[in-house]
Design a protein around this motif. Structure first.
Motif: not given
Ligand SMILES: Cc1ncc(COP(=O)(O)O)c(C=O)c1O
Length: 416
Positions: A8-26
């Motif tokens: 997810l960390q790798r994704l967030q570095a390259v993806e629009c903030r809106d495009s995937s759920y930033n699940a806080k747990s699990d």
């Protein structure tokens, strides 16, 4: 092994903030899947009660997909891409013929696109061309996609407010969910009196994203009658409900409509959608003499068409709509039995394998969705306040998998 969190960390570095759920747990990142089981990046299995938003009707990585994909390697005809509105592919012809054969006779002509939103846009444009009118009527809680052109038809303000003014929203009248039918007649008259006319009423026979809210068949019949009398088209958006999930290929088998939108499961897991309608409505489009006025490069993609046609035939041959109705009843029964004594329980409803659990508190469904991941179940929060979860598993899910999933939902509910 790279963890879910790391992916997810790798994704967030390259993806629009809106495009995937930033699940806080699990956090959960899909790594592989088979049937109704998904494994995350750390190898943990989950029972999938979503089937990719209802897309993989025959389950993930099903035998049919494997057969069609494998044969595409040695079958030079399989991915021969036509040229959209100019030169068709044989695959497109066969897909449209298969779909027509599966639909009630009155829905005899149509066209293909890639997404559910595009199918709705196709229907909206068709309605405008066929009637010459510009107004539309929708219902509170509706979800018809997020493409800009059709955005005013989607109910949720948070989806559309940032883009207001792109299309004149005053040409869309939003009525309450399952309102008194006299309100529909009034709204049609008001649009006619305003001068732009009423082209169509658009409805999901069962609202999906709003938390699996069915319209009764009697109410739908009344709506169809009004539309017919007022010469306004009735559009069923069955992107979610269609193709067997709710017990039939389309609600139009029970209450006829003028235009029908299909998507999600249509491509058997690949992107494919369709708008089908009465021949006299579809024939309002001008004859293409070399260039269509509504087209897209990938419309009717041949691989999607091959897989889609085979998937549709399999849904019918295996009588999955009938199975879906029976299994859905059982699922609702099990949920009610296990959960109804819980103080948060409000309702279980739906039809076939499109089932909603409603809880008494806003965001309780969103919390349950998060806790469920820890219990090895994928279900989606739903409802305008995140107060419920929706379940739309593969039509092939085993009854035993549902039994285990319901127990896990009960366990998870006691933790939220
Ligand atoms: C009823 C309905 N219509 C349209 C859409 C939009 O489909 P897509 O996301 O493929 O554009 C959806 C998506 O969930 C839907 O449920």
């Amino acid at each position: 092994m790279t963890s879910n969190a790391k992916w997810l960390q790798r994704l967030q570095a390259v993806e629009c903030r809106d495009s995937s759920y930033n699940a806080k747990s699990d956090p959960l990142v899909f790594a592989r899947a088979q049937g109704s089981t998904v494994w995350d990046a750390e190898g943990r299995p989950y029972i999938d009660l979503c089937a990719g938003f209802g897309v993989v009707a025959l389950g993930h990585n099903n035998e049919l997909q494997k057969r069609v994909f494998a044969s595409s390697i040695n079958h030079e005809a399989l991915v021969t891409h036509g040229m959209g509105d100019v030169y068709p592919s044989i695959a497109k012809v066969e897909m449209l013929e298969t779909l027509k054969a599966a639909l009630p006779q009155h829905l005899s002509k149509g066209g293909l696109a890639l997404s559910g939103g595009q199918a709705v846009e196709f229907a909206v444009k068709t309605a405008q061309i066929a009637t010459g009118a510009k107004g539309f009527i929708n219902f509170h809680g509706s979800y018809h996609g997020l493409d800009l052109g059709i955005l005013p038809l989607t109910s949720r303000r948070d989806f559309k407010d940032p883009f207001r003014g792109w299309l004149p929203e005053d040409r869309v009248t939003e009525l309450p969910f399952a309102c008194d039918l006299s309100e529909v007649r009034k709204a049609i008259h008001a649009q006619k009196a305003a001068g732009f006319g009423c082209a169509a009423v658009i409805i999901e026979p069962i609202q999906g994203r709003a938390g699996i809210r069915p319209h009764g068949l009697d109410w739908l019949s009344g709506l169809a009658e009004i539309c017919q009398k007022e010469k306004v088209l009735l559009i069923y958006d069955e992107v979610f409900t269609g193709l067997g999930r709710t017990g039939q290929i389309t609600f139009a088998e029970m209450v006829p409509c003028d235009l029908l939108c299909l998507g999600k499961a249509l491509g058997g897991g690949l992107p494919l959608s369709a708008c089908f309608g009465r021949a006299e409505v579809m024939d309002a489009w001008p004859q293409n003499e070399g260039e269509g006025i509504h087209t897209g490069t990938f419309f009717g993609h041949p691989l999607s068409c091959r897989l889609g046609a085979e998937t549709l035939r399999t849904i019918q041959e295996k009588k999955l709509p009938e199975r879906s109705l029976i299994l859905g009843e059982k699922l609702q029964g099990m949920l009610r039995e296990k959960l109804q004594s819980h103080p948060l329980f409000a309702d279980v409803r739906g039809r076939g394998l499109m089932v909603g659990l409603e809880l008494r508190e806003p965001l309780a469904g969103a919390r349950l969705m998060d806790v469920l991941r820890r219990h090895g179940v994928i279900a989606l929060a739903s409802g305008d306040k995140g107060q419920g979860i929706s379940m739309t598993p593969a039509l092939t899910i085993a009854e035993e998998e549902l039994v285990v999933a319901v127990q896990r939902i009960a366990d998870a509910l006691s933790e939220i």
